[in-house]
Motif scaffolding. Sequence first.
Motif, PDB file in Angstrom:
ATOM      1  N   TYR A   1       0.737  -1.064   0.057  1.00 35.29           N
ATOM      2  CA  TYR A   1      -0.042   0.085   0.122  1.00 35.29           C
ATOM      3  C   TYR A   1       0.865   1.157   0.140  1.00 35.29           C
ATOM      4  O   TYR A   1       1.732   1.469   0.859  1.00 35.29           O
ATOM      5  CB  TYR A   1      -0.790  -0.205   1.318  1.00 35.29           C
ATOM      6  N   TYR A   2       0.572   2.110  -0.852  1.00 37.49           N
ATOM      7  CA  TYR A   2       1.361   3.354  -1.108  1.00 37.49           C
ATOM      8  C   TYR A   2       0.591   4.444  -1.001  1.00 37.49           C
ATOM      9  O   TYR A   2      -0.328   4.489  -1.596  1.00 37.49           O
ATOM     10  CB  TYR A   2       2.333   3.273  -2.532  1.00 37.49           C
ATOM     11  N   THR A   3       0.840   5.544  -0.516  1.00 32.43           N
ATOM     12  CA  THR A   3       0.055   6.947  -0.472  1.00 32.43           C
ATOM     13  C   THR A   3       1.179   8.006  -0.309  1.00 32.43           C
ATOM     14  O   THR A   3       2.365   7.717   0.134  1.00 32.43           O
ATOM     15  CB  THR A   3      -0.912   6.981   0.660  1.00 32.43           C
ATOM     16  N   GLY A   4       0.656   8.936  -0.459  1.00 32.00           N
ATOM     17  CA  GLY A   4       1.635  10.162  -0.439  1.00 32.00           C
ATOM     18  C   GLY A   4       1.155  11.677  -0.850  1.00 32.00           C
ATOM     19  O   GLY A   4       0.153  11.883  -1.234  1.00 32.00           O
ATOM     20  N   ASN A   5       1.894  12.655  -0.515  1.00 32.94           N
ATOM     21  CA  ASN A   5       1.425  13.989  -0.740  1.00 32.94           C
ATOM     22  C   ASN A   5       2.656  14.833  -1.460  1.00 32.94           C
ATOM     23  O   ASN A   5       3.586  14.714  -1.010  1.00 32.94           O
ATOM     24  CB  ASN A   5       0.992  14.592   0.477  1.00 32.94           C
ATOM     25  N   LEU A   6       2.128  15.157  -2.788  1.00 28.84           N
ATOM     26  CA  LEU A   6       3.326  15.667  -3.594  1.00 28.84           C
ATOM     27  C   LEU A   6       2.873  17.109  -4.168  1.00 28.84           C
ATOM     28  O   LEU A   6       1.653  17.631  -3.944  1.00 28.84           O
ATOM     29  CB  LEU A   6       3.096  14.696  -4.840  1.00 28.84           C
ATOM     30  N   THR A   7       3.778  17.781  -4.488  1.00 26.29           N
ATOM     31  CA  THR A   7       3.593  19.144  -5.060  1.00 26.29           C
ATOM     32  C   THR A   7       4.385  19.411  -6.308  1.00 26.29           C
ATOM     33  O   THR A   7       5.667  19.070  -6.490  1.00 26.29           O
ATOM     34  CB  THR A   7       4.304  20.228  -3.870  1.00 26.29           C
ATOM     35  N   GLY A   8       3.860  20.010  -7.416  1.00 26.42           N
ATOM     36  CA  GLY A   8       4.303  20.143  -8.609  1.00 26.42           C
ATOM     37  C   GLY A   8       5.030  21.447  -8.436  1.00 26.42           C
ATOM     38  O   GLY A   8       5.314  22.182  -7.786  1.00 26.42           O
ATOM     39  N   ARG A   9       5.994  21.610  -9.611  1.00 32.18           N
ATOM     40  CA  ARG A   9       6.830  22.815  -9.774  1.00 32.18           C
ATOM     41  C   ARG A   9       6.015  24.082  -9.463  1.00 32.18           C
ATOM     42  O   ARG A   9       6.696  25.092  -9.056  1.00 32.18           O
ATOM     43  CB  ARG A   9       7.729  22.775 -11.039  1.00 32.18           C
ATOM     44  N   ASP A  10       4.892  24.074 -10.204  1.00 26.40           N
ATOM     45  CA  ASP A  10       4.062  25.373 -10.181  1.00 26.40           C
ATOM     46  C   ASP A  10       3.213  25.419  -8.641  1.00 26.40           C
ATOM     47  O   ASP A  10       2.330  26.274  -8.756  1.00 26.40           O
ATOM     48  CB  ASP A  10       3.040  25.309 -11.210  1.00 26.40           C
ATOM     49  N   GLY A  11       3.504  24.699  -7.583  1.00 28.40           N
ATOM     50  CA  GLY A  11       2.871  24.582  -6.595  1.00 28.40           C
ATOM     51  C   GLY A  11       1.302  23.779  -6.523  1.00 28.40           C
ATOM     52  O   GLY A  11       0.847  23.842  -5.489  1.00 28.40           O
ATOM     53  N   HIS A  12       1.248  23.261  -7.521  1.00 26.59           N
ATOM     54  CA  HIS A  12      -0.145  22.503  -7.558  1.00 26.59           C
ATOM     55  C   HIS A  12       0.058  20.986  -6.569  1.00 26.59           C
ATOM     56  O   HIS A  12       0.970  20.557  -6.685  1.00 26.59           O
ATOM     57  CB  HIS A  12      -0.265  21.769  -9.049  1.00 26.59           C
ATOM     58  N   ARG A  13      -0.782  21.036  -5.939  1.00 27.41           N
ATOM     59  CA  ARG A  13      -0.998  19.774  -4.699  1.00 27.41           C
ATOM     60  C   ARG A  13      -1.599  18.833  -5.191  1.00 27.41           C
ATOM     61  O   ARG A  13      -2.717  18.688  -5.698  1.00 27.41           O
ATOM     62  CB  ARG A  13      -1.500  20.574  -3.527  1.00 27.41           C
ATOM     63  N   PHE A  14      -1.001  17.462  -4.778  1.00 30.67           N
ATOM     64  CA  PHE A  14      -1.760  16.262  -5.195  1.00 30.67           C
ATOM     65  C   PHE A  14      -1.689  15.536  -3.801  1.00 30.67           C
ATOM     66  O   PHE A  14      -0.740  15.454  -3.085  1.00 30.67           O
ATOM     67  CB  PHE A  14      -0.935  15.816  -6.271  1.00 30.67           C
ATOM     68  N   GLY A  15      -2.382  14.411  -3.858  1.00 30.16           N
ATOM     69  CA  GLY A  15      -2.052  13.099  -3.210  1.00 30.16           C
ATOM     70  C   GLY A  15      -2.259  11.913  -4.019  1.00 30.16           C
ATOM     71  O   GLY A  15      -2.722  11.957  -5.333  1.00 30.16           O
ATOM     72  N   PHE A  16      -1.779  10.747  -3.638  1.00 34.05           N
ATOM     73  CA  PHE A  16      -1.758   9.532  -4.585  1.00 34.05           C
ATOM     74  C   PHE A  16      -1.989   8.413  -3.623  1.00 34.05           C
ATOM     75  O   PHE A  16      -1.472   8.327  -2.561  1.00 34.05           O
ATOM     76  CB  PHE A  16      -0.544   9.490  -5.434  1.00 34.05           C
TER      77      PHE A  16
END
Length: 370
Positions: free
Chosen positions: A50-65
């Motif tokens: 099971y993998y989860t995470g919180n990520l941010t793009g170079r433009d500040g766009h925020r994601f989880g996966f």
Amino acid sequence: MLVQILFLMATGGFPAVAADDGFMKVTGPCGLSFPADHGPHPDYRTEWWYYTGNLTGRDGHRFGFQLTFFRRGIQPPADRKGWPDPSSAWRTDQIYLAHAAISDITGGRHPQADRMARPVLSMAGAELADGDVTIHLHGWQATITPQGHRLQADAGDFALALDLTALKPPVPHGEGGYSRKGQSPDRASCYYSFTRLHATGSLTVAGTRHTVQGTAWMDHEFSTAPLQPGIVGWDWFSLQLADHSEVMLFLLRQPDGTLNPASSGTVVLPGGDTRHLTLGDVRVTPLSFWTSPHSGARYPVGWRLRVLPLQLDFTLTASLKDQEMRTPHSTGVVYWEGSVQARGTGHEKTIDGVGYVELTGYAAPFDAPM
């Protein structure tokens, strides 16, 4: 892999007792050994990576996966001796399933997908070879090597390709990885986590590719026992705090709203030392709720979480309310799996953080194995 599992059992690596249906039970400290235990454990009925995470793009766009692979034993491997020889290439005693989702926090979207396949004809499986583990299903893949983890999944309208580097070693939960899920000794799993992984790579959502980085979490758990009767679901929390500590907590809910005493957790301190948490060590209070327009389930989406012995006090807020997972092509289970933001205090200072929360049993009582 089966030969290695039997060797570990014979030498005390796993305290295993034959279950009534032919699968093995988890009954005590698991003696986890890596890289072998990153791989599959076919003598046990249920397993997940099971993998989860919180990520941010170079433009500040925020994601989880989220990317999760499940292995489910249909019959114990010992029953293979009754198969015809030669056997059909389609014959199997297992099934593999996978769930994937991206929480597009900035864009307010939660694309998701699920898949299922037999581990035959290269359609799915989990293998350990030369110290590397690969779990795969129809092109979705997680590879675990001494250097790190590699995740790949393309669901058509979204995709992820991530490299994860462990900043801390794997953490066994409970007693040497022996994680109790009920009152009897065999209602338990072998459970460990990579609680802090540095993530880099790309996410693609609605045709746009984003270069991202952030933090990720990995759980690996295997068991045979079903949930104890009277448990309708669980609330699972993983937090990665700015002081480089982490918190894992699972709460086993009962029909009257109380929590099963087996509920527990782990705190990982900045230097890597761990502390086991019992139910009496924590307080979790829902603060806000969201009702799904898809399933009608009502989920908590805000919490106050306190770890009393360490004087940790946090408010958790869902990064996106609609992070409900619906899995008609695999498990059929409806659950909430989502990115959260944490803000609170510890050791008399303000500490922020990110995390993931899993909520099962809100759309319907969850009576599947652990």
